[in-house]
Design a protein around this motif. Structure first.
Motif, PDB file in Angstrom:
ATOM      1  N   ALA A  46      64.778  40.885  65.283  1.00 33.80           N
ATOM      2  CA  ALA A  46      64.725  41.279  64.040  1.00 33.80           C
ATOM      3  C   ALA A  46      62.691  41.292  64.664  1.00 33.80           C
ATOM      4  N   GLY A  47      62.249  40.430  65.861  1.00 34.12           N
ATOM      5  CA  GLY A  47      60.779  40.662  65.149  1.00 34.12           C
ATOM      6  C   GLY A  47      59.844  40.361  64.691  1.00 34.12           C
ATOM      7  N   PHE A  48      60.380  38.766  64.283  1.00 36.67           N
ATOM      8  CA  PHE A  48      59.604  37.881  63.353  1.00 36.67           C
ATOM      9  C   PHE A  48      57.986  37.850  63.400  1.00 36.67           C
ATOM     10  N   GLU A  49      57.585  37.822  64.471  1.00 34.55           N
ATOM     11  CA  GLU A  49      56.413  37.979  65.159  1.00 34.55           C
ATOM     12  C   GLU A  49      55.217  38.954  64.730  1.00 34.55           C
ATOM     13  N   THR A  50      56.197  40.196  64.631  1.00 30.01           N
ATOM     14  CA  THR A  50      55.714  41.499  64.104  1.00 30.01           C
ATOM     15  C   THR A  50      55.358  41.574  62.503  1.00 30.01           C
ATOM     16  N   LEU A  51      55.876  40.889  62.209  1.00 28.61           N
ATOM     17  CA  LEU A  51      56.733  41.091  60.398  1.00 28.61           C
ATOM     18  C   LEU A  51      55.350  41.116  59.160  1.00 28.61           C
ATOM     19  N   GLU A  52      54.832  41.166  58.711  1.00 24.29           N
ATOM     20  CA  GLU A  52      53.695  41.274  57.593  1.00 24.29           C
ATOM     21  C   GLU A  52      55.449  41.079  55.778  1.00 24.29           C
ATOM     22  N   SER A  53      54.221  39.893  55.684  1.00 21.45           N
ATOM     23  CA  SER A  53      54.586  40.195  54.082  1.00 21.45           C
ATOM     24  C   SER A  53      53.963  41.003  52.944  1.00 21.45           C
ATOM     25  N   GLN A  54      54.725  41.445  52.032  1.00 20.90           N
ATOM     26  CA  GLN A  54      54.997  42.254  51.275  1.00 20.90           C
ATOM     27  C   GLN A  54      53.645  41.739  50.383  1.00 20.90           C
ATOM     28  N   GLU A  55      53.066  41.828  49.657  1.00 20.18           N
ATOM     29  CA  GLU A  55      52.175  41.596  48.562  1.00 20.18           C
ATOM     30  C   GLU A  55      51.742  42.052  47.414  1.00 20.18           C
ATOM     31  N   LYS A  56      52.577  42.839  47.325  1.00 21.65           N
ATOM     32  CA  LYS A  56      52.362  43.769  46.403  1.00 21.65           C
ATOM     33  C   LYS A  56      52.643  43.082  44.752  1.00 21.65           C
ATOM     34  N   LYS A  57      52.408  43.109  43.511  1.00 23.67           N
ATOM     35  CA  LYS A  57      52.662  42.853  42.446  1.00 23.67           C
ATOM     36  C   LYS A  57      53.860  43.633  41.852  1.00 23.67           C
ATOM     37  N   VAL A  58      55.092  44.044  41.337  1.00 27.38           N
ATOM     38  CA  VAL A  58      55.875  44.415  41.159  1.00 27.38           C
ATOM     39  C   VAL A  58      56.527  43.772  40.279  1.00 27.38           C
ATOM     40  N   ARG A  59      56.733  43.792  38.797  1.00 24.19           N
ATOM     41  CA  ARG A  59      57.068  43.271  38.293  1.00 24.19           C
ATOM     42  C   ARG A  59      58.584  42.136  37.919  1.00 24.19           C
ATOM     43  N   ASP A  60      59.399  43.817  38.091  1.00 27.78           N
ATOM     44  CA  ASP A  60      61.277  43.036  38.511  1.00 27.78           C
ATOM     45  C   ASP A  60      61.545  43.765  39.262  1.00 27.78           C
ATOM     46  N   LEU A  61      61.106  43.830  40.507  1.00 29.73           N
ATOM     47  CA  LEU A  61      61.842  43.384  41.877  1.00 29.73           C
ATOM     48  C   LEU A  61      62.167  42.154  42.661  1.00 29.73           C
ATOM     49  N   PRO A  62      63.431  42.276  43.267  1.00 32.50           N
ATOM     50  CA  PRO A  62      63.820  40.667  43.765  1.00 32.50           C
ATOM     51  C   PRO A  62      62.621  40.607  44.861  1.00 32.50           C
ATOM     52  N   ILE A  63      62.549  39.242  44.959  1.00 28.16           N
ATOM     53  CA  ILE A  63      61.773  38.810  46.335  1.00 28.16           C
ATOM     54  C   ILE A  63      62.882  37.991  47.161  1.00 28.16           C
ATOM     55  N   THR A  64      62.353  38.326  47.791  1.00 24.30           N
ATOM     56  CA  THR A  64      63.691  37.199  49.486  1.00 24.30           C
ATOM     57  C   THR A  64      62.415  37.123  50.079  1.00 24.30           C
ATOM     58  N   GLN A  65      62.244  36.044  50.601  1.00 25.31           N
ATOM     59  CA  GLN A  65      61.755  35.146  51.595  1.00 25.31           C
ATOM     60  C   GLN A  65      61.890  34.119  52.818  1.00 25.31           C
ATOM     61  N   VAL A  66      61.450  34.917  53.608  1.00 29.86           N
ATOM     62  CA  VAL A  66      62.695  34.515  55.175  1.00 29.86           C
ATOM     63  C   VAL A  66      62.102  33.873  56.219  1.00 29.86           C
ATOM     64  N   SER A  67      62.197  32.519  56.467  1.00 33.17           N
ATOM     65  CA  SER A  67      61.523  31.926  57.319  1.00 33.17           C
ATOM     66  C   SER A  67      62.064  31.833  58.517  1.00 33.17           C
ATOM     67  N   PHE A  68      61.032  32.764  59.835  1.00 33.35           N
ATOM     68  CA  PHE A  68      62.689  31.946  60.899  1.00 33.35           C
ATOM     69  C   PHE A  68      61.275  31.317  62.113  1.00 33.35           C
ATOM     70  N   GLN A  69      61.780  30.001  62.575  1.00 32.57           N
ATOM     71  CA  GLN A  69      61.072  29.386  63.691  1.00 32.57           C
ATOM     72  C   GLN A  69      59.180  29.465  63.230  1.00 32.57           C
ATOM     73  N   HIS A  70      59.456  29.004  62.226  1.00 36.27           N
ATOM     74  CA  HIS A  70      58.139  28.608  61.327  1.00 36.27           C
ATOM     75  C   HIS A  70      57.017  30.057  61.574  1.00 36.27           C
ATOM     76  N   LYS A  71      57.319  31.030  61.038  1.00 38.30           N
ATOM     77  CA  LYS A  71      57.589  32.557  60.658  1.00 38.30           C
ATOM     78  C   LYS A  71      57.805  32.597  59.207  1.00 38.30           C
ATOM     79  N   LYS A  72      56.901  32.662  57.896  1.00 41.78           N
ATOM     80  CA  LYS A  72      57.538  33.100  56.963  1.00 41.78           C
ATOM     81  C   LYS A  72      56.903  34.204  56.552  1.00 41.78           C
TER      82      LYS A  72
END
Length: 135
Positions: free
Chosen positions: A84-110
């Motif tokens: 999946a290339g976690f080292e290049t992935l960026e978190s999504q920070e937009k504020k959306v009222r009713d969408l599910p949030i999924t947090q994934v951490s792999f080898q200390h990259k969240k």
């Protein structure tokens, strides 16, 4: 003097024991609430194959559970998340009222994903974990 000796002995024994700390898993998967019926759970996978799962809401398997993955299952999961290339992935920070949030951490990259805007390989890894756990 006895207290100092006791402290030294205690420290030497505690340094030799390896403890599994929930803050140091190989993979951590957290699904957070939405206003609907989104699954809500926490899942931790450790390097030795130990899985800690807490099904909170809108899941088939509720409550706290622990089990161990087979060597093959652990290898397959690691391979999918490495691809999946976690080292290049960026978190999504937009504020959306009713969408599910999924947090994934792999080898200390969240990383955090909002809604279903999750890269294909990460979705594959999440799906694999959910099938194995029976979510």
């Amino acid at each position: 003097m006895k207290m100092l000796l006791g402290l030294i002995l205690m420290m030497s024994f505690s340094c030799n024991t390896v403890k599994q700390d929930p803050s140091d898993p190989l993979i951590q998967l957290t699904k957070k609430r939405c206003f609907g019926k989104c699954p809500v759970y926490d899942l931790y996978v450790y390097k030795d194959g130990l899985v800690k799962y807490n099904g909170i809401d809108h899941v088939k398997r509720r409550g706290k559970h622990e089990f161990t993955l087979s060597e093959d299952q652990l290898t397959e999961i690691k391979n999918v998340f490495e691809a999946a290339g976690f080292e290049t992935l960026e978190s999504q920070e937009k504020k959306v009222r009713d969408l599910p949030i999924t947090q994934v951490s792999f080898q200390h990259k969240k990383v955090q994903f909002i809604g279903n805007d999750i890269p294909k390989e990460v979705k594959k890894g999440i799906g694999l974990l959910e099938r194995i756990v029976g979510i």
